[in-house]
Motif scaffolding. Structure first.
Motif, short mmCIF file in Angstrom:
data_model
loop_
_atom_site.label_atom_id
_atom_site.label_comp_id
_atom_site.label_asym_id
_atom_site.label_seq_id
_atom_site.Cartn_x
_atom_site.Cartn_y
_atom_site.Cartn_z
N ASP A 182 -3.10 1.06 10.47
CA ASP A 182 -3.70 1.99 9.52
C ASP A 182 -2.76 2.49 8.44
O ASP A 182 -3.03 3.51 7.82
N TYR A 201 -0.71 4.30 14.72
CA TYR A 201 -1.09 3.94 13.36
C TYR A 201 -0.75 2.52 12.92
O TYR A 201 -0.89 2.21 11.74
N LYS A 236 -5.61 8.18 5.40
CA LYS A 236 -4.91 6.93 5.67
C LYS A 236 -5.40 5.85 4.73
O LYS A 236 -6.44 5.97 4.09
N HIS A 237 -4.62 4.79 4.65
CA HIS A 237 -4.86 3.59 3.84
C HIS A 237 -4.57 3.79 2.36
O HIS A 237 -3.74 3.11 1.81
N ARG A 238 -5.29 4.67 1.71
CA ARG A 238 -5.09 4.93 0.28
C ARG A 238 -5.12 6.43 0.04
O ARG A 238 -5.73 7.18 0.78
N LEU A 297 0.83 -1.21 0.00
CA LEU A 297 0.00 0.00 0.00
C LEU A 297 0.86 1.26 0.00
O LEU A 297 0.51 2.26 -0.62
#
Length: 75
Positions: free
Chosen positions: A42, A39, A55-57, A5
């Motif tokens: 996350d 985090y 966060k994430h993407r 990611l």
């Protein structure tokens, strides 16, 4: 490590690299334990100018909007 990611996010942000400085933080290092505590589930997490952004993407529209707003403030 590895962080697919994170790699994906860096690719998405690549066209913007002249407009900001990307600072990567390895939250697994002992000196970054506060970030790890906050985090660890996350990642990746994005801050812009010290403020949490997403966060994430990568939400590219949100990123673009906030980056433009920041640039206008600094002109």
């Amino acid at each position: 490590k590895p962080c697919p990611l994170c790699d994906e996010a860096k690719e998405v942000l690549e066209p913007y690299k002249r407009r900001f400085v990307l600072q990567e933080v390895d939250i697994t290092l002992p000196e970054n334990s506060a970030w790890n505590d906050k985090y660890k589930y996350d990642i990746p997490v994005f801050h812009l100018n010290g403020k949490f952004l997403m966060k994430h993407r990568v939400d590219i529209q949100k990123f673009e909007d906030q980056l433009t707003k920041l640039e206008l403030q600094n002109d």
